[in-house]
Design an enzyme around this catalytic site. Structure first.
Site, PDB file in Angstrom:
ATOM      1  N   VAL A  47      -0.397 -11.587   2.757  1.00 36.46           N
ATOM      2  CA  VAL A  47       0.700 -12.299   2.113  1.00 36.46           C
ATOM      3  C   VAL A  47       1.112 -11.583   0.829  1.00 36.46           C
ATOM      4  CG1 VAL A  47       1.411 -14.488   1.055  1.00 36.46           C
ATOM      5  CG2 VAL A  47      -0.013 -14.513   3.114  1.00 36.46           C
ATOM      6  N   CYS A  48       0.155 -11.012   0.125  1.00 39.84           N
ATOM      7  CA  CYS A  48       0.414 -10.389  -1.182  1.00 39.84           C
ATOM      8  C   CYS A  48       1.525  -9.342  -1.160  1.00 39.84           C
ATOM      9  CB  CYS A  48      -0.874  -9.809  -1.753  1.00 39.84           C
ATOM     10  SG  CYS A  48      -2.185 -11.033  -1.975  1.00 39.84           S
ATOM     11  N   PRO A  49       1.547  -8.401  -0.202  1.00 35.85           N
ATOM     12  CA  PRO A  49       2.628  -7.417  -0.240  1.00 35.85           C
ATOM     13  C   PRO A  49       4.007  -8.031  -0.007  1.00 35.85           C
ATOM     14  CG  PRO A  49       1.289  -7.102   1.720  1.00 35.85           C
ATOM     15  CD  PRO A  49       0.590  -8.107   0.857  1.00 35.85           C
TER      16      PRO A  49
END
Length: 188
Positions: A47-49
């Site tokens: 999810v972070c990118p």
């Protein structure tokens, strides 16, 4: 959980990766400016990118309103560099990527998941006096929205400038605000 609204940010000192170079973020760098601290669990995750790319795609809008973004994870500045170079999504990032390897910043903001050695998804809007004026914290699986963060930042800036007025739900710059007072009670 401790309430962080109006908490003053102090003692920030951490390595950063920005503009293909290493540097250091210090509390003094934040003074007199609007800032967003955008915590995420970790580099090379899922999810972070998507979140960092969303912020990168909207970064110029934040710069236009005089706000700097600081993405923060417990990864090192070296890991940030490698992720920036290897990910098309993260490669778009132009804002500072903060390395919180000693967990001090994550602890200060109350987002550290100690057992995992990672931060929750925490977003903090900080005014020029270094006070937290808005924040939200998500579990690791819930991504955030840069456009909504921009709207909240613009509302925080409006209230900061016009202390006698408040922004209603879904307020956008240029729309009508409210002036709290006895005459407004029961009229909405």
């Amino acid at each position: 959980m401790e309430n962080l609204i109006n908490k003053k940010i102090e003692n920030i000192k951490a390595p950063i990766y920005v503009n293909k170079a290493f540097g250091e973020l210090k509390t003094e760098d934040l003074e007199g400016k609007w800032s967003i601290f955008f915590f995420y669990p970790g580099d090379f995750t899922f999810v972070c990118p998507t979140e960092l790319e969303d912020l990168a795609n909207n970064y110029n809008k934040f710069k236009e309103i005089g706000c700097e973004i600081y993405s923060v994870s417990t990864d090192s500045e070296f890991t940030h560099k490698e992720w920036h170079e290897s990910s098309d999504a993260v490669g778009k990032v132009e804002f500072p990527m903060v390395a919180d390897r000693n967990f001090k910043i994550s602890k200060e903001f109350g987002v550290l998941m100690e057992d995992e050695g990672q931060a929750l998804r925490g977003t903090f809007i900080i005014n020029p006096e270094l006070e937290i004026v808005a924040y939200e914290i998500h579990s690791p699986g819930i991504g955030r929205n840069a456009k909504e963060l921009l709207r909240k930042t613009e509302a925080a800036q409006f209230v900061y400038k016009h202390g006698d007025q408040v922004c209603p739900a879904n307020w956008e710059p240029g729309e009508e605000t409210l002036t709290p007072g006895i005459d407004l009670v029961g009229q909405i």
